[in-house]
Motif scaffolding. Structure first.
Motif, short mmCIF file in Angstrom:
data_model
loop_
_atom_site.label_atom_id
_atom_site.label_comp_id
_atom_site.label_asym_id
_atom_site.label_seq_id
_atom_site.Cartn_x
_atom_site.Cartn_y
_atom_site.Cartn_z
N VAL A 1 0.84 -1.20 0.00
CA VAL A 1 0.00 0.00 0.00
C VAL A 1 0.88 1.25 0.00
N LEU A 2 1.93 1.24 0.80
CA LEU A 2 2.85 2.39 0.83
C LEU A 2 3.57 2.54 -0.51
N ARG A 3 3.93 1.42 -1.11
CA ARG A 3 4.55 1.47 -2.44
C ARG A 3 3.57 2.05 -3.46
N ALA A 4 2.28 1.69 -3.33
CA ALA A 4 1.27 2.23 -4.23
C ALA A 4 1.19 3.75 -4.10
N ALA A 5 1.33 4.27 -2.88
CA ALA A 5 1.30 5.72 -2.69
C ALA A 5 2.43 6.39 -3.46
N ASP A 6 3.61 5.80 -3.42
CA ASP A 6 4.73 6.35 -4.18
C ASP A 6 4.47 6.28 -5.68
N ILE A 7 3.93 5.17 -6.13
CA ILE A 7 3.64 5.02 -7.56
C ILE A 7 2.63 6.05 -8.03
N PHE A 8 1.56 6.22 -7.27
CA PHE A 8 0.56 7.22 -7.64
C PHE A 8 1.18 8.61 -7.73
N PHE B 1 -7.24 9.90 -0.13
CA PHE B 1 -7.34 9.55 1.28
C PHE B 1 -6.38 8.40 1.58
N GLY B 2 -5.57 8.56 2.63
CA GLY B 2 -4.64 7.53 3.05
C GLY B 2 -3.23 7.87 2.59
N PRO B 3 -2.29 6.95 2.82
CA PRO B 3 -2.45 5.64 3.46
C PRO B 3 -2.74 5.76 4.96
N ALA B 4 -3.56 4.86 5.44
CA ALA B 4 -3.93 4.84 6.86
C ALA B 4 -4.62 3.51 7.15
N LYS B 5 -5.11 3.39 8.38
CA LYS B 5 -5.75 2.16 8.82
C LYS B 5 -7.20 2.44 9.19
N HIS B 6 -8.11 1.62 8.68
CA HIS B 6 -9.52 1.72 9.04
C HIS B 6 -9.72 1.25 10.48
N SER B 7 -10.64 1.90 11.18
CA SER B 7 -11.07 1.36 12.47
C SER B 7 -11.89 0.09 12.25
N ARG B 8 -12.95 0.22 11.45
CA ARG B 8 -13.71 -0.97 11.08
C ARG B 8 -12.94 -1.75 10.03
N LEU C 1 -5.76 2.96 0.86
CA LEU C 1 -5.37 4.11 0.06
C LEU C 1 -6.43 4.27 -1.03
N TYR C 2 -6.94 5.51 -1.21
CA TYR C 2 -7.99 5.77 -2.19
C TYR C 2 -7.54 6.79 -3.23
N VAL C 3 -7.90 6.51 -4.48
CA VAL C 3 -7.71 7.46 -5.57
C VAL C 3 -8.96 7.43 -6.44
N LEU C 4 -9.08 8.42 -7.32
CA LEU C 4 -10.13 8.42 -8.34
C LEU C 4 -9.48 8.06 -9.66
N GLU C 5 -10.01 7.04 -10.33
CA GLU C 5 -9.49 6.72 -11.66
C GLU C 5 -9.97 7.81 -12.63
N PRO C 6 -9.41 7.90 -13.84
CA PRO C 6 -9.73 9.03 -14.73
C PRO C 6 -11.21 9.23 -15.02
N GLY C 7 -12.00 8.16 -15.00
CA GLY C 7 -13.43 8.30 -15.25
C GLY C 7 -14.18 8.88 -14.08
N GLY C 8 -13.58 8.88 -12.88
CA GLY C 8 -14.22 9.44 -11.70
C GLY C 8 -14.60 8.43 -10.65
N PRO D 1 -11.30 13.19 4.51
CA PRO D 1 -11.60 14.36 3.68
C PRO D 1 -13.08 14.45 3.36
N ALA D 2 -13.56 15.68 3.18
CA ALA D 2 -14.98 15.89 2.92
C ALA D 2 -15.43 15.15 1.66
N SER D 3 -14.55 15.06 0.67
CA SER D 3 -14.93 14.40 -0.59
C SER D 3 -15.27 12.94 -0.38
N PHE D 4 -14.74 12.32 0.65
CA PHE D 4 -14.99 10.90 0.89
C PHE D 4 -16.45 10.65 1.24
N HIS D 5 -17.09 11.66 1.82
CA HIS D 5 -18.50 11.54 2.18
C HIS D 5 -19.42 12.10 1.10
#
Length: 316
Positions: A230-237, A246-253, A259-266, A304-308
């Motif tokens: 996941v950390l490597r993915a952050a560097d790649i992005f 959003f992220g990298p981080a750990k979910h409580s649940r 790690l979250y991104v938006l692909e080009p289509g949204g 982030p607000a966008s996540f909601h």
């Protein structure tokens, strides 16, 4: 105690719609690291290196982003017939379709949350061609990857106006098990995390922020092998100019590393690792009233607000 059902095996595949097909396909193959196995009729069929089925993602050109459908594989043809009957007994009517590239006939229906879903059993197994086979005979494909190197399809998060009503149908008719849910003080249930076998979740259902809107996608997730990936993915992005939402981080649940991104289509795409496993057949669902000890995530990273607010299709 109601006897648990084990008649659906796992998340089989998902179809994502994109208004920028070529750019989305380049993202999923060159950045996210999926393999293209077939392309026809305005759709591409892709797989991760650890998927045993031939394809787990269908990418389709469309006017706007969103979820075309999500499909769940039954454990047997008999189980498929029984689950279809259970849906119809509850008034969820659908139709049988011939299937698609990589899988046989399927029962297509609209979930109470508005997303199109499919149930199927017959599927084509992946057979690695020369140059892609692993040296390990119990792996479907070589793990030598490009980009993020997504390993396998993991879970999906859909939005619903009525979270408890949707999860009740998914649990009672299809055999999903409620593992955790979020019920803030003085509010209705706003999130539920369900699984079919022993994962923390295969399906998340969270509340649609816009009243009356149905059928939207929050995110689709593929797993990687460990947190370092996941950390490597952050560097790649970052190296390839893909903005991290959003992220990298750990979910409580679920306890997953993310790690979250938006692909080009949204569409929102997650890189996921870990998550706890459940082996007790009499698991008691965990009820959350807020994040643990007031933290927005397990370690305190703010959401982030966008996540909601962001989901696909994006509303005008």
């Amino acid at each position: 105690m109601t006897e648990p059902l084990y008649e659906l095996a796992h998340l089989g595949h998902a179809e994502l719609l994109t208004p920028v097909y070529d750019r989305s396909l380049a993202f999923f193959t060159e950045v996210y690291g999926l393999d293209l196995v077939h392309e026809s009729g305005g759709s591409a069929y892709l797989r991760a290196w650890g998927d045993h089925d031939l394809t787990t993602l269908k990418l389709t050109a469309a006017d706007r982003a969103g979820l075309g459908h999500v499909a769940w594989r039954a454990v047997s043809p008999q189980a498929l017939t029984r689950r279809v009957a259970a849906l119809e007994e509850r008034g969820v009517e659908g139709e049988w379709i011939d299937g698609d590239f990589g899988h046989g006939k399927a029962y297509s229906f609209i979930a109470p949350s508005g997303q199109r879903m499919e149930l199927y059993f017959e599927t084509e197994k992946y057979r690695a061609p020369a140059g892609k086979a692993s040296y390990l005979p119990n792996q479907p494909q070589s793990s030598v990857a490009r980009g993020v190197g997504a390993a396998r399809i993991d879970h999906i998060n859909v939005l619903a106006n009525d979270v408890p009503g949707t999860r009740e149908v998914m649990c009672e008719a299809l055999g999903f098990k409620l593992r955790e849910h979020l019920i803030p003080p003085g509010q209705p249930e706003v999130g539920a995390w369900l699984s079919l076998m022993n994962k923390a979740h295969d399906l998340a259902i969270t509340r649609e922020p816009v009243p009356g809107v149905t059928g939207r996608l929050h995110h689709l997730a593929y797993a990687v092998e460990n947190r370092e990936d996941v950390l490597r993915a952050a560097d790649i992005f970052c190296e390839l100019g893909v903005e991290i939402e959003f992220g990298p981080a750990k979910h409580s649940r679920t306890q997953g590393f993310f790690l979250y991104v938006l692909e080009p289509g949204g569409n929102r795409i997650e890189v996921f690792s870990g998550g706890f496993h459940i082996f007790a057949p009499d698991w008691e669902p965990v009820t959350w009233t807020t994040e643990g000890q007031g933290r927005s995530t397990a370690w305190g990273l703010e959401v982030p607000a966008s996540f909601h607010s962001h989901a696909t299709p994006v509303l005008p």
